[in-house]
Design a protein around this motif. Structure first.
Motif, PDB file in Angstrom:
ATOM      1  N   MET A   1       6.701  -8.652   4.558  1.00  0.00           N
ATOM      2  CA  MET A   1       7.318  -7.538   3.841  1.00  0.00           C
ATOM      3  C   MET A   1       8.559  -7.035   4.564  1.00  0.00           C
ATOM      4  SD  MET A   1       4.076  -5.232   2.730  1.00  0.00           S
ATOM      5  CE  MET A   1       3.019  -5.717   1.380  1.00  0.00           C
ATOM      6  N   VAL A   2       8.584  -7.215   5.885  1.00  0.00           N
ATOM      7  CA  VAL A   2       9.712  -6.807   6.712  1.00  0.00           C
ATOM      8  C   VAL A   2      10.041  -7.927   7.693  1.00  0.00           C
ATOM      9  CG1 VAL A   2       9.202  -4.319   6.575  1.00  0.00           C
ATOM     10  CG2 VAL A   2       8.288  -5.673   8.467  1.00  0.00           C
ATOM     11  N   ALA A   3      11.252  -7.875   8.219  1.00  0.00           N
ATOM     12  CA  ALA A   3      11.676  -8.793   9.269  1.00  0.00           C
ATOM     13  C   ALA A   3      12.001  -7.968  10.506  1.00  0.00           C
ATOM     14  CB  ALA A   3      12.897  -9.574   8.827  1.00  0.00           C
ATOM     15  N   GLN A   4      11.802  -8.578  11.665  1.00  0.00           N
ATOM     16  CA  GLN A   4      12.115  -7.932  12.939  1.00  0.00           C
ATOM     17  C   GLN A   4      13.190  -8.766  13.616  1.00  0.00           C
ATOM     18  OE1 GLN A   4       9.184  -8.395  16.099  1.00  0.00           O
ATOM     19  NE2 GLN A   4       9.371  -6.211  16.547  1.00  0.00           N
ATOM     20  N   GLU A   5      14.183  -8.078  14.182  1.00  0.00           N
ATOM     21  CA  GLU A   5      15.264  -8.773  14.879  1.00  0.00           C
ATOM     22  C   GLU A   5      15.789  -7.889  16.000  1.00  0.00           C
ATOM     23  OE1 GLU A   5      18.621  -7.614  11.559  1.00  0.00           O
ATOM     24  OE2 GLU A   5      17.252  -9.263  11.174  1.00  0.00           O
ATOM     25  N   ALA A   6      16.446  -8.519  16.949  1.00  0.00           N
ATOM     26  CA  ALA A   6      17.035  -7.778  18.064  1.00  0.00           C
ATOM     27  C   ALA A   6      18.418  -7.285  17.664  1.00  0.00           C
ATOM     28  CB  ALA A   6      17.133  -8.669  19.291  1.00  0.00           C
ATOM     29  N   SER A   7      18.699  -6.023  18.027  1.00  0.00           N
ATOM     30  CA  SER A   7      20.015  -5.437  17.760  1.00  0.00           C
ATOM     31  C   SER A   7      20.294  -4.383  18.823  1.00  0.00           C
ATOM     32  CB  SER A   7      20.048  -4.805  16.364  1.00  0.00           C
ATOM     33  OG  SER A   7      21.272  -4.156  16.145  1.00  0.00           O
ATOM     34  N   GLY A   8      21.331  -4.612  19.607  1.00  0.00           N
ATOM     35  CA  GLY A   8      21.707  -3.640  20.628  1.00  0.00           C
ATOM     36  C   GLY A   8      20.612  -3.354  21.635  1.00  0.00           C
ATOM     37  N   GLY A   9      19.827  -4.358  21.983  1.00  0.00           N
ATOM     38  CA  GLY A   9      18.762  -4.183  22.957  1.00  0.00           C
ATOM     39  C   GLY A   9      17.477  -3.608  22.376  1.00  0.00           C
TER      40      GLY A   9
ATOM     41  N   SER B   1       0.860  -1.189   0.000  1.00  0.00           N
ATOM     42  CA  SER B   1       0.000   0.000   0.000  1.00  0.00           C
ATOM     43  C   SER B   1       0.900   1.243   0.000  1.00  0.00           C
ATOM     44  CB  SER B   1      -0.881   0.005   1.254  1.00  0.00           C
ATOM     45  OG  SER B   1      -0.078   0.267   2.406  1.00  0.00           O
ATOM     46  N   PRO B   2       0.343   2.407  -0.280  1.00  0.00           N
ATOM     47  CA  PRO B   2       1.166   3.627  -0.253  1.00  0.00           C
ATOM     48  C   PRO B   2       1.868   3.857   1.093  1.00  0.00           C
ATOM     49  CG  PRO B   2      -0.873   4.059  -1.408  1.00  0.00           C
ATOM     50  CD  PRO B   2      -1.003   2.671  -0.812  1.00  0.00           C
ATOM     51  N   THR B   3       1.200   3.568   2.199  1.00  0.00           N
ATOM     52  CA  THR B   3       1.851   3.767   3.500  1.00  0.00           C
ATOM     53  C   THR B   3       2.922   2.718   3.746  1.00  0.00           C
ATOM     54  OG1 THR B   3       0.035   2.586   4.587  1.00  0.00           O
ATOM     55  CG2 THR B   3      -0.076   4.992   4.577  1.00  0.00           C
ATOM     56  N   GLU B   4       2.672   1.480   3.324  1.00  0.00           N
ATOM     57  CA  GLU B   4       3.698   0.447   3.446  1.00  0.00           C
ATOM     58  C   GLU B   4       4.905   0.798   2.586  1.00  0.00           C
ATOM     59  OE1 GLU B   4       0.673  -3.321   4.273  1.00  0.00           O
ATOM     60  OE2 GLU B   4       1.262  -2.836   2.208  1.00  0.00           O
ATOM     61  N   LEU B   5       4.663   1.331   1.405  1.00  0.00           N
ATOM     62  CA  LEU B   5       5.763   1.728   0.525  1.00  0.00           C
ATOM     63  C   LEU B   5       6.601   2.834   1.165  1.00  0.00           C
ATOM     64  CD1 LEU B   5       7.242   1.426  -2.160  1.00  0.00           C
ATOM     65  CD2 LEU B   5       5.687   3.151  -3.104  1.00  0.00           C
ATOM     66  N   CYS B   6       5.963   3.760   1.828  1.00  0.00           N
ATOM     67  CA  CYS B   6       6.686   4.839   2.515  1.00  0.00           C
ATOM     68  C   CYS B   6       7.650   4.255   3.548  1.00  0.00           C
ATOM     69  CB  CYS B   6       5.677   5.781   3.165  1.00  0.00           C
ATOM     70  SG  CYS B   6       6.426   7.195   3.974  1.00  0.00           S
ATOM     71  N   LEU B   7       7.181   3.288   4.341  1.00  0.00           N
ATOM     72  CA  LEU B   7       8.045   2.646   5.334  1.00  0.00           C
ATOM     73  C   LEU B   7       9.155   1.852   4.654  1.00  0.00           C
ATOM     74  CD1 LEU B   7       5.431   1.391   7.967  1.00  0.00           C
ATOM     75  CD2 LEU B   7       6.760   3.494   7.992  1.00  0.00           C
ATOM     76  N   LEU B   8       8.819   1.145   3.577  1.00  0.00           N
ATOM     77  CA  LEU B   8       9.832   0.378   2.861  1.00  0.00           C
ATOM     78  C   LEU B   8      10.923   1.277   2.286  1.00  0.00           C
ATOM     79  CD1 LEU B   8       7.648  -2.273   1.015  1.00  0.00           C
ATOM     80  CD2 LEU B   8       9.482  -2.741   2.667  1.00  0.00           C
ATOM     81  N   LYS B   9      10.541   2.416   1.726  1.00  0.00           N
ATOM     82  CA  LYS B   9      11.539   3.325   1.159  1.00  0.00           C
ATOM     83  C   LYS B   9      12.525   3.776   2.229  1.00  0.00           C
ATOM     84  CE  LYS B   9       9.115   6.441  -0.992  1.00  0.00           C
ATOM     85  NZ  LYS B   9       8.488   7.422  -1.888  1.00  0.00           N
ATOM     86  N   ALA B  10      12.035   4.077   3.416  1.00  0.00           N
ATOM     87  CA  ALA B  10      12.928   4.466   4.515  1.00  0.00           C
ATOM     88  C   ALA B  10      13.845   3.299   4.899  1.00  0.00           C
ATOM     89  CB  ALA B  10      12.119   4.940   5.714  1.00  0.00           C
ATOM     90  N   LEU B  11      13.290   2.090   4.924  1.00  0.00           N
ATOM     91  CA  LEU B  11      14.103   0.922   5.263  1.00  0.00           C
ATOM     92  C   LEU B  11      15.109   0.598   4.162  1.00  0.00           C
ATOM     93  CD1 LEU B  11      11.387  -1.344   6.910  1.00  0.00           C
ATOM     94  CD2 LEU B  11      13.351  -0.261   8.045  1.00  0.00           C
ATOM     95  N   TRP B  12      14.725   0.764   2.903  1.00  0.00           N
ATOM     96  CA  TRP B  12      15.686   0.533   1.816  1.00  0.00           C
ATOM     97  C   TRP B  12      16.873   1.484   1.926  1.00  0.00           C
ATOM     98  CZ3 TRP B  12      11.141   0.450  -2.125  1.00  0.00           C
ATOM     99  CH2 TRP B  12      10.597  -0.842  -2.208  1.00  0.00           C
ATOM    100  N   ARG B  13      16.621   2.697   2.398  1.00  0.00           N
ATOM    101  CA  ARG B  13      17.701   3.684   2.551  1.00  0.00           C
ATOM    102  C   ARG B  13      18.585   3.390   3.755  1.00  0.00           C
ATOM    103  NH1 ARG B  13      13.611   7.401   1.282  1.00  0.00           N
ATOM    104  NH2 ARG B  13      13.210   7.695   3.486  1.00  0.00           N
ATOM    105  N   ASP B  14      17.964   3.039   4.894  1.00  0.00           N
ATOM    106  CA  ASP B  14      18.703   3.067   6.160  1.00  0.00           C
ATOM    107  C   ASP B  14      18.542   1.848   7.066  1.00  0.00           C
ATOM    108  OD1 ASP B  14      19.738   5.667   5.704  1.00  0.00           O
ATOM    109  OD2 ASP B  14      17.840   6.547   6.335  1.00  0.00           O
ATOM    110  N   ALA B  15      18.089   0.727   6.575  1.00  0.00           N
ATOM    111  CA  ALA B  15      17.869  -0.439   7.444  1.00  0.00           C
ATOM    112  C   ALA B  15      19.183  -0.932   8.039  1.00  0.00           C
ATOM    113  CB  ALA B  15      17.205  -1.564   6.663  1.00  0.00           C
ATOM    114  N   PRO B  16      19.113  -1.498   9.230  1.00  0.00           N
ATOM    115  CA  PRO B  16      17.926  -1.716  10.041  1.00  0.00           C
ATOM    116  C   PRO B  16      17.568  -0.471  10.852  1.00  0.00           C
ATOM    117  CG  PRO B  16      19.809  -2.695  11.128  1.00  0.00           C
ATOM    118  CD  PRO B  16      20.309  -2.130   9.816  1.00  0.00           C
ATOM    119  N   LEU B  17      16.283  -0.330  11.138  1.00  0.00           N
ATOM    120  CA  LEU B  17      15.792   0.804  11.923  1.00  0.00           C
ATOM    121  C   LEU B  17      14.833   0.303  12.997  1.00  0.00           C
ATOM    122  CD1 LEU B  17      14.894   3.337   9.072  1.00  0.00           C
ATOM    123  CD2 LEU B  17      16.742   3.590  10.737  1.00  0.00           C
ATOM    124  N   SER B  18      14.881   0.945  14.165  1.00  0.00           N
ATOM    125  CA  SER B  18      13.869   0.678  15.185  1.00  0.00           C
ATOM    126  C   SER B  18      12.556   1.308  14.731  1.00  0.00           C
ATOM    127  CB  SER B  18      14.299   1.285  16.524  1.00  0.00           C
ATOM    128  OG  SER B  18      14.269   2.710  16.442  1.00  0.00           O
TER     129      SER B  18
END
Length: 126
Positions: A55-63, A7-24
């Protein structure tokens, strides 16, 4: 197999993750809050739906719990362009990747891959 079209909102989140993943979730919200103009809880809820859709994965990193995209950028953009050309524009021919020239989202190499994907899209995926 048909590529996922977020969806457009999911794409917005994906674009941010494509640029800077991983992100909290908080950092991701900080990157999209101006564009989406919504609350942190809306970002969290959308991330939960995106996790359910793989569409995304979640993982622990630095707490922290962080997110990274599972959808590949160029393939996802090709699916969007294909869907737009068929469903919205009612075109049988593929879009030219040159329409994406100047995009801040793709570099020259990705533009070449995008063009290849658009030109070779399977006929039975309409």
């Amino acid at each position: 197999m048909t590529a996922a079209i977020p969806s457009p909102t999911e794409l917005c989140l994906l674009k941010a993750l494509w640029r800077d993943a991983p992100l909290s979730a908080r950092a991701l919200h900080g990157q999209v809050e101006d564009e989406l103009a919504w609350s942190f809880s809306s970002t969290r809820k959308t991330l939960e739906r995106m996790l359910d859709k793989s569409m995304v994965a979640q993982e622990a990193s630095g707490g922290l719990q962080v997110y990274r995209p599972l959808l590949e950028k160029v393939g996802t953009l090709a699916a969007f362009a294909h869907d737009f050309s068929r469903r919205v524009m009612e075109m049988d021919a593929p879009l030219a990747a040159s329409m994406f020239t100047g995009s801040k989202l793709v570099d020259e190499h990705e533009l070449e891959r995008l063009d290849s994907l658009l030109q070779d899209w399977p006929e039975d995926e309409a």
